[in-house]
Scaffold this active site. Structure first.
Site, PDB file in Angstrom:
ATOM      1  N   ALA A   9       0.860  -1.181   0.000  1.00  0.00           N
ATOM      2  CA  ALA A   9       0.000   0.000   0.000  1.00  0.00           C
ATOM      3  C   ALA A   9       0.891   1.225   0.000  1.00  0.00           C
ATOM      4  O   ALA A   9       1.949   1.229   0.621  1.00  0.00           O
ATOM      5  CB  ALA A   9      -0.899   0.009   1.242  1.00  0.00           C
ATOM      6  N   CYS A  10       0.467   2.264  -0.716  1.00  0.00           N
ATOM      7  CA  CYS A  10       1.228   3.508  -0.731  1.00  0.00           C
ATOM      8  C   CYS A  10       0.264   4.656  -0.454  1.00  0.00           C
ATOM      9  O   CYS A  10      -0.947   4.496  -0.573  1.00  0.00           O
ATOM     10  CB  CYS A  10       1.974   3.696  -2.043  1.00  0.00           C
ATOM     11  SG  CYS A  10       0.935   3.968  -3.480  1.00  0.00           S
ATOM     12  N   PRO A  11       0.796   5.820  -0.089  1.00  0.00           N
ATOM     13  CA  PRO A  11      -0.074   6.935   0.275  1.00  0.00           C
ATOM     14  C   PRO A  11      -1.110   7.309  -0.787  1.00  0.00           C
ATOM     15  O   PRO A  11      -2.251   7.603  -0.458  1.00  0.00           O
ATOM     16  CB  PRO A  11       0.906   8.081   0.535  1.00  0.00           C
ATOM     17  CG  PRO A  11       2.155   7.390   0.987  1.00  0.00           C
ATOM     18  CD  PRO A  11       2.207   6.126   0.160  1.00  0.00           C
TER      19      PRO A  11
END
Length: 104
Positions: A9-11
């Site tokens: 997951a990334c921002p």
């Protein structure tokens, strides 16, 4: 055969989430390992890990750039927390380090 599972997951929840998943899967395949990656992106959770996936995993990889949803399901398992950029660019090195730890 080593069996790993991961959650990426990334921002922003777009490109890096999926690039990291692809990179980890490719590096695992090159080692002859089994790897399943759940992505937590802008469109929600995809390829969600099952309880069986987690129970059968030798090692868990979680990206640490933002909080991972339902992280409590991984308790009592060895976990590596890595930056999303490292998952994208250094997946082979990460898996080598995991292999060292599993062989101790």
């Amino acid at each position: 055969m080593v069996n790993i599972v991961a959650v990426t997951a990334c921002p922003s929840g777009v490109a890096h989430t999926y690039m990291a998943a692809e990179s980890l899967e490719k590096a695992a395949k090159e080692k002859g390992w089994s790897c399943k990656v759940e992505t937590q992106g802008s469109i929600g959770i995809e390829n969600e890990l099952t309880n069986e996936d987690i129970a059968n995993a030798d090692f868990i990889i979680l990206t640490k750039d933002i909080g991972i949803k339902n992280e409590d399901r991984f308790k009592n398992k060895p976990i590596a927390r890595i930056a999303i950029s490292d998952a994208v660019k250094k997946a082979d090195l990460i898996l080598n380090k995991i292999e060292e730890n599993l062989n101790k």
